[in-house]
Design an enzyme around this catalytic site. Structure first.
Site, mmCIF file in Angstrom:
data_model
loop_
_atom_site.group_PDB
_atom_site.id
_atom_site.type_symbol
_atom_site.label_atom_id
_atom_site.label_comp_id
_atom_site.label_asym_id
_atom_site.label_seq_id
_atom_site.Cartn_x
_atom_site.Cartn_y
_atom_site.Cartn_z
ATOM 1 N N GLU A 80 24.489 -31.230 52.208
ATOM 2 C CA GLU A 80 25.354 -32.253 52.799
ATOM 3 C C GLU A 80 24.930 -32.710 54.195
ATOM 4 O O GLU A 80 25.252 -33.826 54.601
ATOM 5 C CB GLU A 80 26.792 -31.726 52.864
ATOM 6 C CG GLU A 80 27.442 -31.486 51.506
ATOM 7 C CD GLU A 80 27.600 -32.763 50.703
ATOM 8 O OE1 GLU A 80 27.919 -33.808 51.303
ATOM 9 O OE2 GLU A 80 27.396 -32.720 49.477
ATOM 10 N N SER A 92 77.927 -12.081 18.015
ATOM 11 C CA SER A 92 78.260 -10.657 17.992
ATOM 12 C C SER A 92 77.719 -9.877 19.183
ATOM 13 O O SER A 92 77.981 -8.676 19.296
ATOM 14 C CB SER A 92 77.739 -10.031 16.700
ATOM 15 O OG SER A 92 78.409 -10.579 15.578
#
Length: 772
Positions: free
Chosen positions: A188, A466
């Protein structure tokens, strides 16, 4: 006669005419310089204010529980290796540095990474673990010294992101491999350590290359300029923006050291997109693509990440592996050209595969249901801004291995049931906790657990059927002078008129009446008629008070229909209710967070578990006994077709009207799990509690391999011999004698029933019941 002007006069006239323009130009130049100087002062203030202050808003990071190793721990070798894989440990022939692991038979050697926990720092160390069966049989240091306990770093499971969805893991320059700095500069900005923020040589080189090729091939921006653009400016392509970028780059280098600027660049650069989350910096990119800390990256991995800087989407190794490979190899060649690596090292690195993980190990969609729970609990104590910007570290009770096993059990069950009509529309919610601490270890909010959306574990409020019945029987057994496990109940049809004039006529699921039964059979077989009669005898308001003590906070009307589960709860609320049943009557609020640290590792808050005794341990013990009978001889008995009979379990099935909801809640000694299956539109399903939710629960327990339920008998409980046919006292040597637990003082008197022939009707009733 016309008089001619001399050349000197003409020159003087022109000079006089230009003087005002020159003066104006000088003044305008001075004004421009003043404006430029003012603009430079402004930019200087902007540069210093952000760069010297808090540079980034860092999301809170959420961690799973750390895996603690000790001799005697119940832990399968395969589960251990599965967690090491999730943590990104590298399989090597010999352990060489943190994050490495080698496997030789039942012996595993690893070099842990170390971690900063709430209680202090856990050092990085070499550890040897020896397995025998599903247990840790040996734990030593590399030098052979015994270790009492070793703790691995926790798995990072997600984050709480700000509105812009940026995420990063901040790193220091001394944490990165040397290759990373060399590669970044080589690719870079090769003059980075020589220029002053702007590189005239780089600009000239870029102009020459672009002119030679006839197209834009190379840019002239330095690393400092790239940082300035990402940090302060937009991507606007104008000369003004470019000039501003150059000025700010020079000012940045005027105030800050090259290495500090490079470190900021490494934390800021964009390296990919994970759904809505933007991956910034090499620290997060290393975890996202390799499931490893940046300090452990090899040459070829560093080259891949550096190569992606030019185009994170274009060179994405998961989407475009060929491009990524070519770009990676180009970076390796550049390193070799500059002498950073040898040609042999370059050749070896280029032979390596890309080696990226199949998906981002920290994707924020990994465990969305649990992260949703964490967010809700945190927002009770912290501001939204603190959670999304201050880099808090959240430590939780989440167990990734149990989570994966729960997901697998759900997927396998739904696949097996897929041929039944309507199952494709069935959704799911599941909660897994530790019965003793109330810590939530796994959470599923959808039949597709990895997709964020409606969290059914927390938000699906559905009739529990239940599942309410243990509360009714607990209410009865708290009255030992009236009720015991062998009290007689009538399971016969009845009707009752409510206050609104409506007649309530309950029915058993099989549409049959079962005559006179023992109390425990009403719960084990989930009979509606006997249960409803019992609840009416006790009083519906008293049952609702029992539910409140169990941890249910919803206020239900005292209608008789509540006795058969007309009231609605979420799976999380059901888990809280059953937590009290599983924990010996001690109520422990469910929690998912253990502690919170600041970004710097300073302790901020702890979430210790709270406990409150709400029931007599004896009554709870009797209910647990009946719930174990549910699994042995009642509606949950199918579990033992897949699980060993030596594994004691307790649980309860639940089915709402028209099978709209399939529930199961059950527990072992160390695991409690609640499963719900149903449709979002509340439509009927082909599933009961036993044929749907129980199958998921059983599959999970088979994979989790829990410890058998072993509740210590309370002091106020005694075992008594009774005749299984009559319920009267008996003795151990009698043919039909069985032991049953009783609250002390409520047991039947010791009988002399041995040798006494029971009535023929009673014998035939018992035989008939046993056959059924």
């Amino acid at each position: 006669m016309t008089r001619k002007r001399s050349p000197r006069s003409n020159k003087k006239s022109r000079s006089s005419g230009m003087r005002p323009w020159f003066a104006w130009g000088l003044k305008l130049g001075l004004v421009g310089l003043v404006i430029l100087a003012g603009f430079a002062v402004y930019l200087d203030a902007v540069v210093q204010e952000k760069f010297s202050g808090k540079r980034w808003t860092v999301p809170a990071k959420v961690y799973a529980r750390p895996l603690e190793l000790f001799v005697g721990q119940k832990l399968a070798k395969d589960d251990f290796l599965r967690e090491l894989d999730a943590l990104g440990y590298r399989r090597e022939s010999a352990v060489n540095g943190p994050g490495a692991v080698s496997v030789a038979g039942n012996n595993i050697e690893l070099h842990s990474r170390g971690f900063q926990f709430y209680e202090g720092a856990e050092p990085s160390q070499k550890v040897r673990v020896r397995f025998s069966g599903d247990y840790v049989a040996g734990l030593t240091q590399a030098n052979g010294g015994n270790l009492a306990v070793a703790r691995l770093e926790p798995l990072l499971i997600g984050g709480l992101y700000p509105a812009h969805q940026e995420d990063r893991i901040l790193i220091k320059l001394d944490q990165v491999p040397a290759y990373l700095i060399d590669a970044l500069v080589a690719v870079e900005d090769r003059d980075y350590f020589e220029h002053f923020g702007v590189s005239p040589k780089g600009i000239a080189r870029a102009l020459w290359i672009n002119a030679s090729s006839g197209r834009l091939v190379q840019g002239g921006s330095t690393l400092t300029q790239q940082l300035v653009k990402n940090f302060y400016l937009t991507n606007e392509r104008t000369l003004v923006r470019k000039a501003t970028e150059a000025m700010m780059a020079v000012l940045l280098e005027l105030h800050y050291d090259k290495r500090e600027i490079l470190e900021a660049y490494m934390n800021e650069v964009f390296l990919g997109q994970d759904g809505q989350r933007a991956v910034h910096g090499f620290g997060l990119a290393s975890q996202y693509f390799f499931s490893q800390p940046v300090s452990e990256l090899k040459l070829e991995q560093v080259a891949l990440l550096v190569g992606m800087v030019k185009g994170p989407t274009y060179f994405n190794p998961r989407r475009n592996p060929e491009r990524a490979l070519a770009r990676r190899n180009l970076v390796i060649d550049l390193l070799a050209e500059q002498g950073s690596i040898t040609p042999e090292e370059a050749a070896a690195a280029k032979q390596k595969p890309l080696g990226v993980s199949s998906r981002g190990s920290m994707a924020d969609s990994s465990f969305p249901a649990f992260l949703d729970l964490v967010k809700r609990q945190l927002r009770e104590d912290y501001r939204e801004q603190d959670l999304t910007e201050e880099g808090l570290r959240i430590f939780t009770s989440f167990d990734p291995i149990l989570q994966l096993k729960a997901e697998e059990a759900l997927a396998e069950t739904l696949k097996r049931l897929a041929g039944r009509k309507g199952v494709d529309e069935v959704q799911a919610g599941m909660v897994v906790t530790n019965p003793e601490t109330g810590e939530i270890q796994a959470l599923i909010g959808s039949r597709q657990p990895r997709f964020a959306g409606f969290n059914r574990a927390l938000d699906a409020v559905r009739p529990i059927g239940s599942l309410i019945k243990p509360a009714i029987y607990l209410s009865a057994l708290e009255r030992p002078s009236q009720y015991t496990l062998t009290s007689w109940l009538e399971d016969e049809p009845f009707s009752i008129k409510g206050q609104d004039g409506q007649v309530w006529t309950p029915q058993n699921y099989d549409r049959k009446a079962h005559g006179t039964i023992y109390l425990y059979q009403g719960l084990a077989q989930s009979y509606n008629l006997s249960t409803a009669k019992l609840g009416l005898e006790i009083g519906v308001p008293n049952v609702l008070k029992t539910l409140e003590r169990l941890g249910v906070e919803r206020k239900w009307p005292a209608y008789p229909s509540m006795l058969l589960g007309a009231g609605a709860l979420t799976p999380m609320e059901v888990a809280g209710m059953y937590q009290t049943l599983a924990n010996g009557g001690f109520n422990t609020p469910l929690r998912g967070i253990r502690s919170v640290l600041t970004a710097d590792g300073d302790p901020l808050g702890r979430y210790p578990f709270q406990i409150q005794q709400r029931f007599d341990p004896g009554a709870i013990y009797l209910v647990q006994n009946a719930m174990q009978r549910t699994m042995r001889e009642g509606t949950g008995r199918s579990v033992y077709s897949q699980l060993p009979s030596s594994l004691n379990l307790a649980g309860k099935t639940g089915t709402s009207n028209d099978s709209r909801d399939s529930w199961f809640a059950g527990f072992s000694q160390d695991l409690l799990s609640v499963v719900w299956l149903g449709r979002d539109d509340n439509g009927p399903t082909p599933l009961t509690g036993a044929t749907g939710a129980l199958q998921v629960w059983t599959g999970f327990m088979r994979k989790a391999d829990p410890l058998p339920l072993d509740m210590q008998m309370p002091d106020n409980v005694t075992q008594a011999w009774v005749d299984r046919q009559t319920g009267l006292g008996s003795a151990s040597g009698c043919p039909n004698a069985v032991q049953m637990p009783y609250i002390r003082g409520s047991e039947p008197a010791p009988g002399s029933a041995c040798g006494i022939q029971a009535p023929v009707e009673s014998v035939m009733d018992w035989v008939k019941g046993w056959l059924e």
